[in-house]
Structures are given as structure tokens and as C-alpha cells.
Design a protein around this motif. Structure first.
Motif, PDB file in Angstrom:
ATOM      1  N   GLY A 191    -100.991  12.002  50.390  1.00 36.45           N
ATOM      2  CA  GLY A 191    -100.942  11.611  48.927  1.00 36.45           C
ATOM      3  C   GLY A 191    -101.462  10.404  48.446  1.00 36.45           C
ATOM      4  O   GLY A 191    -101.831   9.643  49.298  1.00 36.45           O
ATOM      5  N   TRP A 192    -101.712  10.144  47.181  1.00 35.09           N
ATOM      6  CA  TRP A 192    -102.083   8.896  46.706  1.00 35.09           C
ATOM      7  C   TRP A 192    -101.236   7.737  46.696  1.00 35.09           C
ATOM      8  O   TRP A 192    -101.502   6.415  47.091  1.00 35.09           O
ATOM      9  CB  TRP A 192    -102.538   9.094  45.134  1.00 35.09           C
ATOM     10  N   GLN A 193     -99.839   8.152  46.845  1.00 35.46           N
ATOM     11  CA  GLN A 193     -98.771   7.116  46.795  1.00 35.46           C
ATOM     12  C   GLN A 193     -98.166   6.890  48.188  1.00 35.46           C
ATOM     13  O   GLN A 193     -97.720   7.799  49.028  1.00 35.46           O
ATOM     14  CB  GLN A 193     -97.800   7.770  45.981  1.00 35.46           C
ATOM     15  N   GLU A 194     -98.268   5.559  48.611  1.00 33.78           N
ATOM     16  CA  GLU A 194     -97.650   5.166  49.783  1.00 33.78           C
ATOM     17  C   GLU A 194     -96.167   5.499  49.860  1.00 33.78           C
ATOM     18  O   GLU A 194     -95.432   5.160  48.804  1.00 33.78           O
ATOM     19  CB  GLU A 194     -98.195   3.480  49.948  1.00 33.78           C
ATOM     20  N   VAL A 240    -101.295   5.855  59.026  1.00 34.41           N
ATOM     21  CA  VAL A 240    -101.451   6.733  57.610  1.00 34.41           C
ATOM     22  C   VAL A 240    -101.919   6.170  56.540  1.00 34.41           C
ATOM     23  O   VAL A 240    -102.753   6.398  55.644  1.00 34.41           O
ATOM     24  CB  VAL A 240    -100.071   7.360  57.456  1.00 34.41           C
ATOM     25  N   LYS A 241    -101.470   4.758  56.431  1.00 34.72           N
ATOM     26  CA  LYS A 241    -101.915   3.957  55.193  1.00 34.72           C
ATOM     27  C   LYS A 241    -103.577   3.629  55.395  1.00 34.72           C
ATOM     28  O   LYS A 241    -104.389   4.041  54.459  1.00 34.72           O
ATOM     29  CB  LYS A 241    -101.510   2.277  55.272  1.00 34.72           C
ATOM     30  N   ILE A 242    -103.993   3.425  56.586  1.00 33.04           N
ATOM     31  CA  ILE A 242    -105.548   3.567  56.958  1.00 33.04           C
ATOM     32  C   ILE A 242    -106.251   4.640  56.703  1.00 33.04           C
ATOM     33  O   ILE A 242    -107.132   4.757  56.014  1.00 33.04           O
ATOM     34  CB  ILE A 242    -105.776   2.909  58.233  1.00 33.04           C
ATOM     35  N   LEU A 243    -105.730   5.841  57.110  1.00 36.04           N
ATOM     36  CA  LEU A 243    -106.210   7.059  56.921  1.00 36.04           C
ATOM     37  C   LEU A 243    -106.408   7.526  55.523  1.00 36.04           C
ATOM     38  O   LEU A 243    -107.501   8.081  54.929  1.00 36.04           O
ATOM     39  CB  LEU A 243    -105.527   8.337  57.578  1.00 36.04           C
ATOM     40  N   ARG A 244    -105.294   7.173  54.657  1.00 39.01           N
ATOM     41  CA  ARG A 244    -105.444   7.295  53.200  1.00 39.01           C
ATOM     42  C   ARG A 244    -106.818   6.827  52.720  1.00 39.01           C
ATOM     43  O   ARG A 244    -107.588   7.474  51.902  1.00 39.01           O
ATOM     44  CB  ARG A 244    -104.123   6.835  52.631  1.00 39.01           C
ATOM     45  N   SER A 273    -103.323  -0.322  30.825  1.00 39.03           N
ATOM     46  CA  SER A 273    -102.055   0.123  30.321  1.00 39.03           C
ATOM     47  C   SER A 273    -101.073   0.625  31.495  1.00 39.03           C
ATOM     48  O   SER A 273     -99.884   0.351  31.180  1.00 39.03           O
ATOM     49  CB  SER A 273    -102.205   1.305  29.432  1.00 39.03           C
ATOM     50  N   ASP A 274    -101.574   0.795  32.698  1.00 40.69           N
ATOM     51  CA  ASP A 274    -100.713   1.070  33.697  1.00 40.69           C
ATOM     52  C   ASP A 274    -100.815   0.372  35.046  1.00 40.69           C
ATOM     53  O   ASP A 274    -101.750   0.337  35.644  1.00 40.69           O
ATOM     54  CB  ASP A 274    -100.862   2.480  34.187  1.00 40.69           C
ATOM     55  N   PRO A 275    -100.150  -0.747  35.298  1.00 37.69           N
ATOM     56  CA  PRO A 275    -100.132  -1.816  36.344  1.00 37.69           C
ATOM     57  C   PRO A 275    -100.198  -0.989  37.711  1.00 37.69           C
ATOM     58  O   PRO A 275    -100.666  -1.486  38.735  1.00 37.69           O
ATOM     59  CB  PRO A 275     -99.159  -2.580  36.300  1.00 37.69           C
ATOM     60  N   LYS A 276     -99.690   0.147  37.678  1.00 41.40           N
ATOM     61  CA  LYS A 276     -99.534   0.780  39.116  1.00 41.40           C
ATOM     62  C   LYS A 276    -100.749   1.869  39.171  1.00 41.40           C
ATOM     63  O   LYS A 276    -100.960   2.313  40.308  1.00 41.40           O
ATOM     64  CB  LYS A 276     -98.128   1.775  38.932  1.00 41.40           C
ATOM     65  N   ALA A 330    -103.140  -2.043  47.616  1.00 41.22           N
ATOM     66  CA  ALA A 330    -103.682  -1.275  48.836  1.00 41.22           C
ATOM     67  C   ALA A 330    -104.568  -0.316  48.724  1.00 41.22           C
ATOM     68  O   ALA A 330    -105.417  -0.184  49.551  1.00 41.22           O
ATOM     69  CB  ALA A 330    -102.158  -0.300  49.482  1.00 41.22           C
ATOM     70  N   LEU A 331    -104.796   0.094  47.296  1.00 45.93           N
ATOM     71  CA  LEU A 331    -105.852   1.167  46.977  1.00 45.93           C
ATOM     72  C   LEU A 331    -107.068   0.689  46.166  1.00 45.93           C
ATOM     73  O   LEU A 331    -108.010   1.437  46.038  1.00 45.93           O
ATOM     74  CB  LEU A 331    -105.236   2.486  46.523  1.00 45.93           C
TER      75      LEU A 331
END
Length: 885
Positions: free
Chosen positions: A666-669, A677-681, A709-712, A717-718
Motif C-alpha cells: 500500500g501507499w500508507q506506511e 518494505v519502506k524501500i520496496l514501496r 489542502s491535504d498535508p498528508k 517518505a514518499l
């Protein structure tokens, strides 16, 4: 200098008799070293005084060099570039005071030397040679140079030096060769409010009035000229202590908080190295200086006590840095700190043995990363390193690890995958052969025997062999004195009485010489049956060997992947391994995948075998396996460029394999997910973007547009990954928006990233706009060459033609150390046979005949790529059709 993030795994191999390897290639025992300078004079100490004028890009210099004249002479020749001498004098030290008249000064710009000739002969003895001169400050990372950078307080200018391999001669008239070690005392007249930094701590700072101060640094230890460093600017410094040494990180003002991880890492690494080498770090301080900008030649430099590192490789900006960046920061620091022993304390005698510095530092960084950060699971990275080396080592233009270097340009070209990655892989293999503890003891002996002096490769082999009692030198000679990649053919595998007997034959893996007579190596081989716990080993010597492996299942050759060779299985053996692929250890899955890919692309086994392995890979396989698959599928996709119908079919298959893996993570850590996994994303976002996956492209564009409008929408990381997708698929309006963001950005680390993104658009018209922008002053002097390189990855013909058409302008934006390789590398990903002639024409016109290796390598690479497209893609097409794509 530059390094790779890898790791080393030590596997003990069985011993063999000395007789078995008695006729390995022999290293030269001659003590003479290739040199550009006469051997009649030797420096022992430099007293250097400089006054930089950053605004006018010039500096005033004065140096007194204590020298030993070894034989009668009427002239002294040393290295100098872009210097004007206003005074030269010679005075005996001690004894009778002989007055020498001012010499005749002759500068040879081509040879990079200055010669001082006196009317009367100079007798052997000790003298002081004094020189007053002026020099130039550059805008690229050679010699003494400036970096201009934006801050919220306005534009700033800082000064740094970069001398490896042969640029100390731009700063000091000197004996600028690694074997001419000497001590240095440096003083500089500088703006009083700025911080000056060098290899040693400040010994004295004197206020001169008028806003100026004189800073004098403590004398250095005996070292080579290329390790001297000077920096000046509006800096700040954070410090810590490790084993009695003060460790510092120096950054532009306001950025020191981004160096916390680097500082903490340096503390841990220094302690580890003090223990490993058995020789404590000998200087009172060790700084790492962060610099804005970048270079096409290097990322960091191991100046003794004053490591120089570009910000992108040292600082972690919370708005943009990733887990991969964090691991790279650690690896780079560990590499450069390893050089403080292997390279600085003990230095190769000449550039022939550059690998002694770089291969060892790369191996040491990998070992240390794995030990100090086991949670990163970097063990599999060793396979990536070996693959990078073999990719380069399997074509006709390769060279031995220990290579013959005669010129400055050849020395610059020696910083390549053979020197770094093959050197690292060979060390890893030899450490496994003798055992980790024995290897370390040999290294400790080497350090103690050669501290503050110069060596050749055999000096290291001698110490390890004396410790191990095994024929290390002979095996090392096989892998370092001749080029190429051994290939172990598994010719037969028969199982009786609960054991499998393998029949092995040694050949040579080559991508572009199918009829080449193979060279001979003594190859340490480890094998293990799938599911077994105990590997066995042998030495394939004389071209053949047999090996009994416990168990009757499929057998993995090069189990643990410590060996530097390709493994080619017979079809039935490969089929059995493929059926058991999920049961194989991840590192062996990666090694098998690498061999299958390379052998398939070279036509030594069906390229469809690699696709079978991709199909057999489970969705929950090790993240690094999927990261490797993503990279290889994106690479294979590039061979289809320009053929939309066939490329669409391939992309359907690639997205079908990678898409579910990305959906799974997924997109969300997630809070407790593994770092791999973080690197694979990030890797999957990049690969799927390149493959044109609509889901990834559209979601990236949505997040980019929603960030206000959406800081997230753009988590740190992305952020780089999403911006890269947006930049790759940009239309004119989006490109303009990215350009506007780059122009107003005041953080150099982020600004440099944004200008780089402007160069990766798939749209050819936007790529042309990036090229035009690169020739302006806007991106910054050190970003322009990187932008042109960025364009070349998707548009190699466009970038090469543009750069060569504007060669006088581009030359000003490229490090002189990188010039002979920069232009050919722009064409490296081309599939156009006509580019071979264009690269050759460039090399013939602009590169010395003995320094065209990089150009010849690119020409060979293009020829190979065309062959792959013509001969391998039909096999891929047939496999896709058979498998419903």
C-alpha cells in the motif's frame, strides 16, 4: 571516494594444498612506480599559506617545501595547474649557506608541471624550496572551488577543496602523487566571521583587523597530497566523542540538526573500526563537512580528518528524506571512515592499486552496516554489488582489478565498478575462504606493517596468507591480475546413497564474445542442497572438479553467494531448482535470479527462464527480491521503447506481477513494517510509473494536486517518489509548476532535487526545455551537468547530440575529472546503432588515445543492447503469448 551500500557474509571454505594453485598469475615485483615526475627530489613537509578571494575566483598562495635532493640536478619539476609564479627560491637547510639565484620557470600545461631550472647544479642534500604564486578558484569540484547556494537569508558562497585523484596541484605546487607522502601545515587569511576547516584542528586564530583573520592549523601526519582539505564559509559544527576522538559534522548555518544521524553513526562506526583494525584512529578529530551542490564524479571524499560529503549524501531533511536515504548516509559515512585507515593511513603506491582503497572501503562499509544495523537486512545487497561488477566485467573493454595507469585521465577513469564492486566482491570471497577472524588478523598485520607508507596489493595478500596458512596470494592473483568473470557449468548431477555428485567445469562468462577462449581461475565453490543446512565446498582448479553434496534434492551452486562467478545449470537441473524456488534462501533466490537474467540476456540459456522465476516468486517473498524484480522488469521494458504494440503486451505482464505486491504493502506506511518494505514501496512506485501503470500515475498526480489542502497527501517518505512520477509524466503546465517550485525553493537539498526532476520528463519537448535550462545559470553551476545526464536516461540521443553541440558551454559545467567519461555516458542507454559512430567520433576528437576506455565501453554497451532487442525480445514475446499476455 564513492561507495556502494552492500554487506559481506563470511563463509568458511575448505583448505586446499599450496601445489593446487602454484601457477597463478604473478604480480610484478618491481619497486618502480609509474610516475609523471622525476625521482630526483622528494618532499618531506609543506608550509602552505593561502588567501582566497572568493569574489574574484582567485587566490594568493605561498608555500615552503622541505625537500631532499637525492642526486645532483640543475632542475626541479613538480605538479602545478593554472598557477602564475611571482617568486621561487631555494635555500639549503643546515650546513654551508649556498645562495642560488632565481631559477628559470617553465610551465607545461599539458603535462601539468612546473620546472625550475638553475644555472648551477644542486648537490644532494636538504633544502627548502619557497614559491609565491596565484591560482584559480573553480566552479566545479576540482582543486579549490566555490559552491553558491540559496538560503532564506540570501545567496551564500562557500569554498571547499577536492584533490583526488590529481588536483592538489591546482592548490599547491607539489609532488602530487600518492607515494610522495609528507606532512602539511596550512594557514589561511579569511573573513573573520567565517569558519575555516582543514584536516587538523585550528592551532591559532589571529585577528588581523579589517574583517580578516589568520587561521593556522596544527601540523598534519604524513600523508599524500590528495588527502589535504580546506573549507571556508558560514558554517556551524556539532560534535561528539568516540574513543577519545572529537567527531564533528559541519554544515551551512541552520542545517546542523539534519546531521544528527550522521554524527551518531560516525561515533558508532569509529569505535567499531578502532576495534577491527587494531590500530586506533590517529588524528585528534574527524569532521564530516556537508556541502550543497553535487558532482558527476563523486559523492564524498575521505580527506584525512576532514571528510567532504555533498549534502544529499549526508543530511536528512525531514521534508524529503527516505529510509533509503538514511541507509545511504550510513553506508557513505562508513565507506569514507574506512578510508581513514585503508587509503589514508596506508595508501596505495600508485593508481594501479586504487582498488586497495576503494574495494576495501566498500567491503568494510557493507560489513559494518550489516553488523551495526541488522534491522535493515542488508545482506542481500552483496548480490547487487556483485551483479554490478559482473555487468561491467563481462564485456571486451573490461580490465583487471589491478590495472596499469599512466595518465591523470586514466587515473580518473579507474574509479569504476571494477575497482569498487569487483574489488569488494573479491574481498568478500577471500574473507569467506580464510574465515572472518583470520582475515581480520591479516588486515591488522597489514595496518601495523605499513602505517604512514604506501603499498601494492601483494603487501595485503602477504599478511593475510601468513596468518591463514592458505594460498591466498595465488587465488587473489587469479581474480585481480586478469579481467573477466568465471562461469561454473554444472554439467551433471547424480544422486546415490543420499548424496548428489556434481560435475563442475570452469569457463568464462562474456556478453559480447561468444567464441572467446576462456581464461583460467581457481574458483572457490560452495554448494548446498535445497532444504539442507550444511554447505560443502571445493576449489575448481584446472577447469574441472567434482563435489559430493549431502541430499538428493536440487542443489544450489554458490550457496550463500560469496563467490565471484556465474553458475550455468543444465536445463533439467534448472527446472528442478525452479520448482523448488520458494524453498530457497532469499540470498540464493537473488543470486539465481541474477545469473538467470544475465545468462539469458547473453543467449547462454533461454531468457524466458528468468520470466519463469518471476512467475514462481510468491507475493510474500523477501522485499528485496521484489525490488530486484521491479528493477529488471523496468529495464527489460526499455528495450521495447519505440514499439508500442509489443511494449503494451510486456507491460501487461509486468504490471500484473508487480501491481498486487504494491497493493499488498500500500501507499500508507505501517507503524511496525520492516525497513526493507519502506524501500520496496519506493522501488515499486518508480517501476510501475515507468511501466505506465495508470493506477500509480493517477494516484501520484492526485496526491500532487491535493498537497495544498491535504498535508498528508505528500508524506516525506514518499515525496521524492511521487514528484518523480509527476515529473516523468508531466505535461507542459505541470512542468512549469515544478519549475516555479524549484525557482523559489531556498533549501539547497530540496532545490537540487527539484531541478533534477525537471530533466526526467518522457515528453521530448519538455526534455529539450530541460536541456536549454541546464545551460543557464539558474539551476546552479553544479546541477547543470546532472540535468543533462537526467535527460539522457530517457532520451540518450537527444542529450548526447545537445551536449556535444554545446561542448564549450557544457565543459564549464562538468568536473574535469569526469570529462572523458561524461559525454559517452550520455549515450549509454541508446538503442540506436548510429550512436556508436557518434561516440567514436567524439572520442577521436576529444579524448587521448590511451584514455578512451569509457567511450569504448559505451560503444560496446550500445552494440549489446541492440543485440538484446533483436535476438532476445522475440523469445520474451513468445513466452508472453504462451502465458496469456
Amino acid at each position: 571516494m564513492r561507495r556502494y551500500l552492500v554487506t559481506a557474509i563470511a563463509l568458511a571454505l575448505a583448505g586446499v594444498s599450496m601445489a593446487a594453485v602454484a601457477d597463478a598469475p604473478k604480480a610484478s615485483t618491481a619497486v618502480l612506480t609509474t610516475t609523471q615526475l622525476p625521482r630526483s627530489v622528494r618532499p618531506t613537509h609543506y608550509d602552505v599559506s593561502v588567501t582566497p578571494h572568493a569574489e574574484s575566483l582567485s587566490f594568493d598562495g605561498k608555500v615552503g617545501v622541505n625537500i631532499e635532493v637525492l642526486q645532483p640536478t640543475t632542475s626541479i619539476t613538480l605538479n602545478a595547474i593554472d598557477m602564475k609564479f611571482s617568486g621561487v627560491s631555494l635555500m639549503p637547510v643546515g650546513g654551508k649557506k649556498v645562495m642560488y639565484s632565481a631559477p628559470k620557470v617553465t610551465v607545461d600545461a599539458a603535462a601539468q608541471t612546473a620546472t625550475f631550472t638553475w644555472a648551477q647544479p644542486i648537490a644532494p642534500g636538504s633544502y627548502q624550496l619557497s614559491m609565491t604564486y596565484t591560482g584559480k578558484i573553480g566552479t566545479q569540484a576540482n582543486g579549490l572551488f566555490v559552491i553558491d547556494y540559496d538560503t532564506k537569508a540570501g545567496n551564500k558562497r562557500a569554498l571547499y577543496t577536492q584533490f583526488e585523484n590529481s588536483d592538489a596541484r591546482r592548490f599547491i605546487p607539489s609532488w602530487d602523487e600518492p607515494a610522495y607522502k609528507a606532512t602539511f601545515t596550512l594557514e589561511a587569511t579569511v573573513p573573520a566571521e567565517q569558519m575555516a576547516v582543514s584536516n587538523m584542528p585550528v592551532a591559532q586564530k589571529t585577528d588581523l583587523g579589517g574583517g580578516l583573520a589568520r587561521v593556522r592549523f596544527a601540523p598534519s601526519p604524513k600523508m599524500s597530497t590528495y588527502l589535504l582539505f580546506f573549507g571556508l564559509g558560514e558554517f556551524e559544527r556539532a560534535t561528539t566523542q568516540s574513543d577519545g576522538t572529537e567527531i564533528g559534522v559541519i554544515t551551512q548555518k541552520g542545517a546542523v540538526s539534519q546531521a544528527t544521524f550522521a554524527l551518531d553513526s560516525a561515533k558508532a562506526v569509529l569505535h567499531e573500526y578502532n576495534e577491527y583494525f587494531g590500530t586506533p584512529y590517529p588524528l585528534p578529530k574527524l569532521d564530516n563537512i556537508a556541502s550543497p551542490g553535487r558532482s558527476q564524479f563523486f559523492g564524498a571524499m575521505e580527506n584525512w580528518g576532514a571528510i567532504y560529503t555533498f549534502e544529499y549524501a549526508l543530511l536528512l531533511d525531514p521534508s524529503i528524506s527516505t529510509q533509503a536515504d538514511k541507509e545511504e548516509v550510513f553506508s557513505i559515512a562508513a565507506h569514507e571512515m574506512a578510508h581513514q585507515w585503508f587509503g589514508d593511513l596506508v595508501t596505495m603506491r600508485w593508481w594501479d592499486d586504487l582498488w586497495l582503497n576503494e574495494g576495501f572501503a566498500s567491503w568494510m562499509a557493507a560489513r559494518t552496516t550489516e553488523k551495526l544495523h541488522p534491522e535493515w537486512n542488508t545482506a542481500l545487497s552483496a548480490v547487487d554489488v556483485r551483479e554490478g561488477a559482473m555487468e561491467r566485467d563481462a564485456i571486451a573493454t573490461t580490465h583487471p582489478v589491478v590495472q596499469h595507469v599512466e595518465t591523470v585521465e586514466q587515473a580518473s577513469q579507474a574509479f569504476d565498478a571494477i575497482t569498487y564492486s569487483k574489488g569488494e566482491a573479491v574481498i568478500r570471497m577471500l574473507e569467506g575462504y580464510v574465515g572472518a577472524d583470520t582475515w581480520r588478523e591479516g588486515v591488522r598485520r597489514y595496518m601495523k606493517a605499513h602505517a604512514y607508507s604506501n603499498t601494492v596489493s601483494d603487501d595485503l595478500w602477504r599478511e593475510v596468507e601468513a596468518t591463514a596458512g592458505k594460498p591466498v596470494t595465488a587465488i587473489a592473483h587469479d581474480f585481480t591480475l586478469q579481467p573477466g568473470v568465471p562461469m561454473i557449468r554444472v554439467e551433471a548431477a547424480a544422486c546415490t546413497a543420499g548424496k548428489t555428485t556434481l560435475t563442475l567445469a570452469q569457463g568464462e562468462f562474456t556478453k559480447d564474445r561468444p567464441n572467446k577462449k576462456p581464461l583460467s581461475w581457481r574458483v572457490p565453490v560452495i554448494a548446498q542442497a535445497v532444504g539442507a543446512t550444511s554447505p560443502v565446498s571445493t576449489l575448481v582448479s584446472g577447469g574441472h572438479a567434482t563435489l559430493d553434496v549431502p541430499g538428493c534434492g536440487p542443489v544450489i551452486v554458490n550457496a550463500g553467494q560469496s563467490g565471484y562467478y556465474r553458475t550455468l545449470y543444465a536445463p533439467a537441473q534448472f527446472a528442478a531448482i525452479k520448482d523448488s524456488y520458494a524453498k530457497i534462501a532469499p540470498i540464493d533466490q537473488l543470486g539465481l535470479s541474477g545469473d538467470t537474467w544475465a545468462l539469458g540476456m547473453a543467449g547462454l540459456q533461454p531468457v524466458s527462464d528468468y520470466l519463469d522465476l518471476v512467475k514462481a516468486t510468491s507475493i510474500d517473498a523477501d522485499p528485496q527480491i521484489w525490488g530486484d524484480i521491479a528493477g529488471k522488469l523496468a529495464s527489460l521494458d526499455s528495450y521495447y521503447d519505440g514499439d508500442a504494440t509489443r511494449q503494451t503486451a510486456f507491460r501487461k505482464f509486468a504490471i500484473a506481477r508487480l501491481g498486487p505486491v504494491f497493493i499488498r504493502i500500500g501507499w500508507q506506511e505501517r507503524p511496525d513494517e520492516a525497513t526493507s518494505v519502506k524501500i520496496l514501496r519506493i522501488e515499486l512506485i518508480g517501476a510501475l510509473s515507468k511501466l505506465g501503470d495508470p493506477a500509480v500515475v493517477q494516484e501520484s498526480l492526485r496526491r500532487y494536486k491535493a498537497q495544498a489542502s491535504d498535508p498528508k497527501a505528500l508524506p516525506a517518505a514518499l515525496r521524492k517518489s511521487i514528484l518523480a512520477v509527476v515529473a516523468r509524466h508531466a505535461d507542459a503546465a505541470t512542468w512549469d509548476q515544478l519549475h516555479a517550485e524549484a525557482k523559489v525553493e531556498k533549501t539547497p537539498l530540496v532545490k537540487d532535487e527539484l531541478y533534477g526532476l525537471l530533466s526526467i520528463a518522457e515528453d521530448k519537448a519538455l526534455a529539450q526545455r530541460a536541456l536549454d535550462l541546464a545551460l543557464t545559470d539558474e539551476p546552479g553551476a553544479t546541477n547543470s551537468s546532472g540535468m543533462i545526464s537526467g535527460v539522457s536516461r530517457s532520451h540518450p540521443e537527444l542529450a548526447f547530440d545537445f551536449a556535444t553541440a554545446h561542448i564549450d558551454q557544457v565543459n564549464k559545467k562538468v568536473d574535469s575529472s569526469a570529462s572523458s567519461r561524461y559525454y559517452p555516458m550520455l549515450a549509454a542507454t541508446s538503442l540506436d546503432p548510429a550512436m556508436i559512430g557518434k561516440v567514436k567520433a567524439y572520442a577521436d576528437a576529444h579524448v587521448a588515445a590511451g584514455s578512451r576506455r569509457d567511450a569504448e565501453t559505451v560503444m560496446a554497451s550500445i552494440k549489446y543492447r541492440v543485440q538484446v532487442r533483436n535476438e532476445r525480445l522475440p523469445v520474451v514475446d513468445a513466452w508472453l503469448k504462451k502465458n496469456g499476455h
